[in-house]
Design an enzyme around this catalytic site. Structure first.
Site, PDB file in Angstrom:
ATOM      1  CE  LYS A   1      -1.789   1.538   3.629  1.00  0.00           C
ATOM      2  NZ  LYS A   1      -2.241   2.251   4.849  1.00  0.00           N
TER       3      LYS A   1
ATOM      4  CG  HIS B   1      -9.998 -12.482 -36.953  1.00  0.00           C
ATOM      5  ND1 HIS B   1      -9.818 -11.077 -36.401  1.00  0.00           N
ATOM      6  CD2 HIS B   1      -8.571 -12.786 -37.228  1.00  0.00           C
ATOM      7  CE1 HIS B   1      -8.523 -10.756 -36.556  1.00  0.00           C
ATOM      8  NE2 HIS B   1      -7.771 -11.891 -36.748  1.00  0.00           N
TER       9      HIS B   1
END
Length: 171
Positions: A9, A147
């Site tokens: 943090k 694709h």
């Protein structure tokens, strides 16, 4: 875990090393930056630390849920990236990764190169079509996808003598 999270943090001023595999990079950073580390490096270390504590928390949570009569309604699963991918569906997208759960192995092996996510979708679709063609015809099959759209499919049939000559496979 609490100390690791607290250090992560505070990555603006703290470098949290959560794995021995990070030591070499840390030494490089210190030697290359007059005894300091860069913010980008500290953020990468913090991300790795959060991932480590998150996986630990997930493991403990799953174990604890198995110890009670009424497990919590929320379940967290930690995934391990087995193989990073080149990119997402398209080259401009962030990289994706192939993940496993609980140390299981992936059901296939990439023989060469680094595929993108779309390449894997094409491979899975081609495999499914080849499997169905082979089952329906009893013959070897092949398929190609681009694709996620079929670009070609074929079944293996014996060539005539004339075709063998034309394709130069007569011998």
């Amino acid at each position: 875990p609490a100390m690791i999270r607290a250090s992560a943090k505070n990555n603006a001023s703290v470098a949290i090393v959560s794995s021995p595999g990070q030591y070499a990079q840390l030494v490089e950073q210190i030697n290359g930056n007059e005894g300091c580390t860069t913010l980008a490096f500290r953020k990468n270390l913090a991300a790795a630390a959060y991932a480590l504590t998150s996986a630990y928390d997930s493991s403990v949570s799953q174990w604890m849920a198995g110890q009670v009569e009424e497990p919590p309604a929320t379940r967290t699963v930690a995934f391990h990236i087995e193989r990073p991918l080149k990119y997402g569906c398209n080259p401009h997208q962030l990289p994706a990764g192939l993940c496993s759960v609980g140390g299981s192995k992936l059901p296939f092996e990439v023989m060469w190169g680094t595929p993108g996510y779309i390449n894997l979708l094409d491979a899975v679709n081609a495999w499914q079509l080849v499997r169905e063609l082979a089952q329906a015809t009893g013959k070897p099959a092949a398929a190609s996808f681009k694709h996620v759209s079929p670009a070609g499919a074929a079944i293996g049939v014996e060539l005539s003598d004339e075709e063998k000559t034309v394709y130069a496979v007569a011998d």
